[in-house]
Design an enzyme around this catalytic site. Structure first.
Site, PDB file in Angstrom:
ATOM      1  CG  ASP A  96      -1.999  -1.048   1.170  1.00  0.00           C
ATOM      2  OD1 ASP A  96      -2.275  -1.566   0.071  1.00  0.00           O
ATOM      3  OD2 ASP A  96      -2.558  -1.367   2.232  1.00  0.00           O
ATOM      4  CD  GLU A  97      -0.281   7.045  -1.850  1.00  0.00           C
ATOM      5  OE1 GLU A  97       0.170   8.167  -2.132  1.00  0.00           O
ATOM      6  OE2 GLU A  97      -1.482   6.744  -2.009  1.00  0.00           O
TER       7      GLU A  97
END
Length: 140
Positions: free
Chosen positions: A54-55
């Site tokens: 995830d970012e």
């Protein structure tokens, strides 16, 4: 974008320590350079993300440096032949302190992966609390 520490590099693989705040691959409605774009630019040749984080997640990421390595790694991830370990710092101890979570994940048109009641791809997570300090708990 912060420096991307390279942990290992050979003709087939590029392994880096992904910092938080960087998309690994393009996502609908998002603009700007991705980690894959930057690593390709810096290495002078295209690299391929074979998994994602995830970012806002940090951690070790593996990139393929050629089509043969890409196909082999994608097959290994698909067949669950690669084990992934994560550490998370929580604001409280989970209850129970160890267990197994099963869910179905599906990527939406917006590029975000969500838990869905049916369909999608099965995901199994085993977790265990391994340390505590104050209210915080480290989970593996």
């Amino acid at each position: 974008m912060p420096d991307i520490p390279v942990l290992f590099r050979n003709d087939d693989l590029l392994i880096v320590d992904k910092p938080a705040g960087i998309l690994v691959v393009p996502a609908p409605g998002r603009r700007g350079e991705t980690l894959t774009d930057r690593l390709s630019r810096e290495s002078g040749a295209r690299v391929f993300a074979v998994h994602r984080l995830d970012e806002d997640t940090t951690g070790v990421m593996v990139f393929a440096r050629n089509d043969t390595a890409r196909a082999e790694l994608e097959e290994r991830f698909r067949a669950h032949k690669i084990e992934r370990d994560y550490l998370a710092l929580l604001s409280a101890t989970p209850s129970p302190p160890a267990g197994r979570i099963e869910s179905n994940l599906l990527e939406g048109d917006d590029g975000i992966v969500r838990v869905v009641p049916r369909g999608g791809q099965r995901a199994v997570t085993h977790y265990r609390a391994i340390g505590k300090r104050g209210r915080c708990c480290l989970v593996h």
